[in-house]
Design a protein around this motif. Structure first.
Motif, PDB file in Angstrom:
ATOM      1  N   GLU A 137     138.697  11.524  79.547  1.00 38.26           N
ATOM      2  CA  GLU A 137     139.443  10.443  80.186  1.00 38.26           C
ATOM      3  C   GLU A 137     139.175  10.425  81.693  1.00 38.26           C
ATOM      4  OE1 GLU A 137     140.804  12.787  78.353  1.00 38.26           O
ATOM      5  OE2 GLU A 137     141.339  11.763  76.486  1.00 38.26           O
ATOM      6  N   ARG A 191     135.148  18.957  82.126  1.00 32.20           N
ATOM      7  CA  ARG A 191     135.896  17.763  82.478  1.00 32.20           C
ATOM      8  C   ARG A 191     136.300  17.032  81.212  1.00 32.20           C
ATOM      9  NH1 ARG A 191     134.396  12.714  82.445  1.00 32.20           N
ATOM     10  NH2 ARG A 191     132.206  13.295  82.203  1.00 32.20           N
ATOM     11  N   GLU A 192     137.566  16.626  81.148  1.00 31.79           N
ATOM     12  CA  GLU A 192     138.038  15.903  79.983  1.00 31.79           C
ATOM     13  C   GLU A 192     137.480  14.479  79.989  1.00 31.79           C
ATOM     14  OE1 GLU A 192     142.268  16.238  79.725  1.00 31.79           O
ATOM     15  OE2 GLU A 192     142.208  18.424  79.490  1.00 31.79           O
ATOM     16  N   ASN A 238     139.710  20.978  82.531  1.00 31.39           N
ATOM     17  CA  ASN A 238     140.177  22.156  81.798  1.00 31.39           C
ATOM     18  C   ASN A 238     139.753  23.386  82.596  1.00 31.39           C
ATOM     19  OD1 ASN A 238     140.397  24.402  80.006  1.00 31.39           O
ATOM     20  ND2 ASN A 238     140.350  23.021  78.259  1.00 31.39           N
ATOM     21  N   LYS A 271     151.011  19.137  77.989  1.00 33.52           N
ATOM     22  CA  LYS A 271     149.825  19.868  77.548  1.00 33.52           C
ATOM     23  C   LYS A 271     149.397  20.939  78.541  1.00 33.52           C
ATOM     24  CE  LYS A 271     146.938  16.503  76.799  1.00 33.52           C
ATOM     25  NZ  LYS A 271     145.677  15.854  76.360  1.00 33.52           N
ATOM     26  N   THR A 297     140.328  12.126  87.092  1.00 34.50           N
ATOM     27  CA  THR A 297     140.037  12.704  85.794  1.00 34.50           C
ATOM     28  C   THR A 297     140.810  14.012  85.677  1.00 34.50           C
ATOM     29  OG1 THR A 297     138.259  13.309  84.246  1.00 34.50           O
ATOM     30  CG2 THR A 297     138.029  14.055  86.515  1.00 34.50           C
ATOM     31  N   ARG A 351     145.238  23.065  83.106  1.00 36.21           N
ATOM     32  CA  ARG A 351     144.566  21.781  83.310  1.00 36.21           C
ATOM     33  C   ARG A 351     144.910  21.271  84.703  1.00 36.21           C
ATOM     34  NH1 ARG A 351     146.950  18.081  80.724  1.00 36.21           N
ATOM     35  NH2 ARG A 351     145.230  16.593  80.454  1.00 36.21           N
TER      36      ARG A 351
END
Length: 402
Positions: A302, A299-300, A293, A255, A290, A272
């Motif tokens: 997960e 912050r994503e 992006n 990704k 973590t 990312r």
């Protein structure tokens, strides 16, 4: 700093700054060093305004001199270095410029192959020769009837047709070349305008660094909250004090995209990033991981939070692994999936990774990605080597090993 102290021996600010630099180097290289009498005297007699400027501009918690200034400015050492926030306009500008960076560069127009008019000149010359033969035959006979019954007129017609075909081919080649040139010139004008707009919307290297530092600082605060740790706990535990150690590197493929542009530095920038925060207290280590992006600064969702005793850590290391080429390229058995590059070119890639292993768990962060053209990703404030040395030092202290 040494030169400044030599030029102005009475400058307390220069002496204090040199002491902070020396103490920070001692800490980084694991050298034992104390709070010198000279630095202690300078920090105590330094003008309060200068002390305020130093502790609010730089944060070197490992330095006894910096701690002394911090204590003078705010009793109890509670001065914090504020995290600058981004305005709505700057967030919008950041996303627009970063999306531009991760958009492929406008493709330059390709000039069509020119047609050779000589291919038409040959039939023209041949037709003219045939026509000359026909005229010669017609003028060789005095009787028109005989001339009409002779093959000369048919030869002449053949020559005219051949010459006309050659002329048409030559004209079409010249006209097509002219038209292709006009189309190419218009395409070049459009391309230059697209490049101008594209480059105007690119972020600068300083902007990318500032935005990324801001995002990481926000994540560090989040890590402390999730771990239930207050910074003062880290600054006042044990003989050695430390700020949270932060390791930042490109997030795992596929990704994550990498891009490099000469206008924004010499290294690759990732779409990312993985952010790994290590907080070391006296008896335990807190770890938080973590993903960020880098385009939007968000912050994503997960995230992973864990705490371990130093004696439970199985291994901590930094190693290099070879990544596979993109789909369709030659693959190797021991390689892993590689990153996608915005320019879509296939690159042989290696990744440097920091790994922390405990029973039943593993933290792995890619700290650097390098390609076969000698270029690599870079995050200037990521400190994988420093984290590795600090954790190993704590493990040795907790287990009694040298």
């Amino acid at each position: 700093m040494t030169k400044a102290c030599e030029l102005d021996p009475d400058s307390k600010a220069a002496l204090v700054l040199r002491a902070i630099v020396d103490e920070d180097l001692d800490h980084a290289f694991l050298r034992e060093a104390g709070f010198s009498d000279e630095a202690q005297e300078a920090s105590a007699s330094l003008d309060l305004e200068w002390a305020q400027r130093i502790v609010t501009t730089i944060s070197v918690r490992e330095s006894p001199t910096w701690q002394a200034l911090d204590e003078r400015v705010t009793p109890g050492g509670t001065v914090s270095v504020p995290v600058s926030s981004l305005s709505d306009d700057e967030r919008d500008e950041r996303e627009r410029r970063m999306r531009t960076l991760f958009t492929p560069v406008p493709a330059a127009p390709v000039r069509e192959q020119r047609l050779n008019p000589l291919y038409g000149l040959l039939p023209m010359a041949g037709g003219a020769s045939i026509l000359w033969v026909a005229i010669t035959l017609l003028t060789a006979y005095g009787s028109p009837l005989w001339s009409l019954l002779s093959p000369a007129p048919y030869i002449g017609i053949t020559g005219v047709i051949t010459a006309c075909l050659g002329g048409c081919v030559t004209f079409q080649a010249l006209f097509a070349n002219w038209r292709h040139h006009r189309v190419f010139q218009r395409a070049m004008v459009d391309y230059r305008e697209e490049m101008r707009v594209y480059e105007e919307n690119l972020p600068s290297e300083e902007q990318i660094s500032r935005w990324l530092k801001h995002d990481v600082n926000v994540i560090v605060d989040r890590a402390l909250t999730r771990l239930g740790i207050v910074k003062e706990e880290l600054h006042n535990t044990g003989r050695r004090i430390t700020d949270p150690l932060v390791i930042v590197g490109p997030a795992n493929p596929p990704k994550t995209k990498l891009v490099r542009h000469h206008r924004v530095g010499d290294g690759y920038i990732a779409s990312r990033y993985t952010v790994f925060v290590v907080c070391m207290a006296d008896q335990k280590l807190g770890a938080y991981r973590t993903a960020l992006n880098s385009i939007t600064g968000v912050r994503e969702p997960e995230e992973q939070t864990s705490e371990y005793r130093y004696r439970d850590i199985v291994s901590v290391n930094v190693n290099t692994v070879r990544l596979d080429l993109p789909p369709g390229a030659k693959r190797t058995e021991d390689a892993e999936p590689t990153y996608a590059f915005v320019d879509a070119q296939e690159k042989d890639t290696v990744a440097e990774r920091f790994t922390l292993i405990v029973p039943g768990d593993r933290f792995t962060v890619t700290t650097k990605v390098s390609t076969d053209d000698g270029k690599g990703s870079r995050v200037d404030f990521s400190r994988a080597d420093r984290a590795l040395a600090a954790i190993r030092r704590r493990i040795a202290a907790s287990t009694g090993l040298p």
